[in-house]
Design a protein around this motif. Sequence first.
Motif, mmCIF file in Angstrom:
data_model
loop_
_atom_site.group_PDB
_atom_site.id
_atom_site.type_symbol
_atom_site.label_atom_id
_atom_site.label_comp_id
_atom_site.label_asym_id
_atom_site.label_seq_id
_atom_site.Cartn_x
_atom_site.Cartn_y
_atom_site.Cartn_z
ATOM 1 N N CYS A 118 75.384 -25.610 12.307
ATOM 2 C CA CYS A 118 76.452 -24.988 11.704
ATOM 3 C C CYS A 118 77.740 -25.927 10.823
ATOM 4 O O CYS A 118 77.744 -27.096 11.002
ATOM 5 C CB CYS A 118 77.303 -23.986 12.972
ATOM 6 N N ALA A 155 77.308 -19.972 8.434
ATOM 7 C CA ALA A 155 76.206 -19.014 8.721
ATOM 8 C C ALA A 155 75.444 -20.726 9.079
ATOM 9 O O ALA A 155 75.607 -21.511 8.713
ATOM 10 C CB ALA A 155 75.030 -18.613 7.393
ATOM 11 N N CYS A 156 74.478 -20.378 10.202
ATOM 12 C CA CYS A 156 74.241 -21.512 11.032
ATOM 13 C C CYS A 156 72.443 -21.434 10.764
ATOM 14 O O CYS A 156 71.819 -20.010 10.698
ATOM 15 C CB CYS A 156 74.267 -21.523 12.308
ATOM 16 N N ALA A 157 72.225 -22.331 10.485
ATOM 17 C CA ALA A 157 71.120 -23.021 10.488
ATOM 18 C C ALA A 157 69.811 -23.609 11.620
ATOM 19 O O ALA A 157 70.615 -24.113 12.146
ATOM 20 C CB ALA A 157 70.437 -23.868 9.113
ATOM 21 N N THR A 158 68.936 -22.073 12.167
ATOM 22 C CA THR A 158 68.218 -22.618 13.726
ATOM 23 C C THR A 158 66.592 -23.125 12.950
ATOM 24 O O THR A 158 66.331 -23.170 12.095
ATOM 25 C CB THR A 158 68.434 -21.484 14.818
ATOM 26 N N VAL A 208 70.799 -25.431 16.955
ATOM 27 C CA VAL A 208 71.510 -25.391 16.045
ATOM 28 C C VAL A 208 72.634 -25.785 15.083
ATOM 29 O O VAL A 208 72.589 -27.122 15.434
ATOM 30 C CB VAL A 208 72.097 -23.562 16.201
ATOM 31 N N ARG A 219 76.260 -12.767 16.293
ATOM 32 C CA ARG A 219 74.869 -12.618 15.109
ATOM 33 C C ARG A 219 75.131 -11.697 13.928
ATOM 34 O O ARG A 219 75.877 -10.227 14.555
ATOM 35 C CB ARG A 219 73.210 -11.433 15.683
ATOM 36 N N MET A 227 76.123 -16.436 12.925
ATOM 37 C CA MET A 227 77.012 -16.775 11.857
ATOM 38 C C MET A 227 78.610 -17.618 13.014
ATOM 39 O O MET A 227 78.826 -17.689 14.082
ATOM 40 C CB MET A 227 78.432 -15.523 11.879
ATOM 41 N N ALA A 267 69.537 -11.371 11.136
ATOM 42 C CA ALA A 267 68.596 -12.219 11.627
ATOM 43 C C ALA A 267 69.349 -13.856 11.623
ATOM 44 O O ALA A 267 69.203 -15.062 12.214
ATOM 45 C CB ALA A 267 67.579 -12.334 11.262
ATOM 46 N N VAL A 268 70.179 -13.905 10.745
ATOM 47 C CA VAL A 268 71.359 -15.212 10.875
ATOM 48 C C VAL A 268 72.726 -15.217 12.469
ATOM 49 O O VAL A 268 73.670 -14.210 12.892
ATOM 50 C CB VAL A 268 71.936 -15.357 9.871
#
Length: 148
Positions: free
Chosen positions: A147, A137-140, A145, A126, A132, A129-130
């Motif tokens: 990555c 950075a991964c999109a949730t 998720v 973490r 990694m 709030a993102v």
Amino acid sequence: MRLLLAVALSALACTAHAEDPLKSAECGAALEALQAARADGDATRVEAVRSQAARACLGGNGDAQRPSPAAQPPIAVAPPVIVPREPRRAPVAPPPPATVTIERPTVLTHCDPGGCWDSDGRRLNRAGAVLMGPRGACATAGATVHCP
């Protein structure tokens, strides 16, 4: 009518009997003479009487001759020609279809204050709030998720 038929059949039988040289009186006498010559044992006389019996019973000149085995040339038969067929080739199986891999979305399995573990077994740390991943950075989206 029956009497006429019986007379015709008996006349036919007499004619057939008279025409058959094996049943003639000459043939019977020649056969008796042949039997007598055989009983005497004189080979020269047997051959002479045999010729007379052959003429009387069978017709012809009485000379018994066997055909020579070499009288006819041997029959030449060409050997059979067997042409082998070309063997059948097994049909070529088409190549198997390319395997299609469906990318399953990675989901978060367990989170703690320092980050989360995903379904691929990776640790996502973490950073505020993102989350990694190893490459950024991964999109949730909920528990899913993505990555890079």
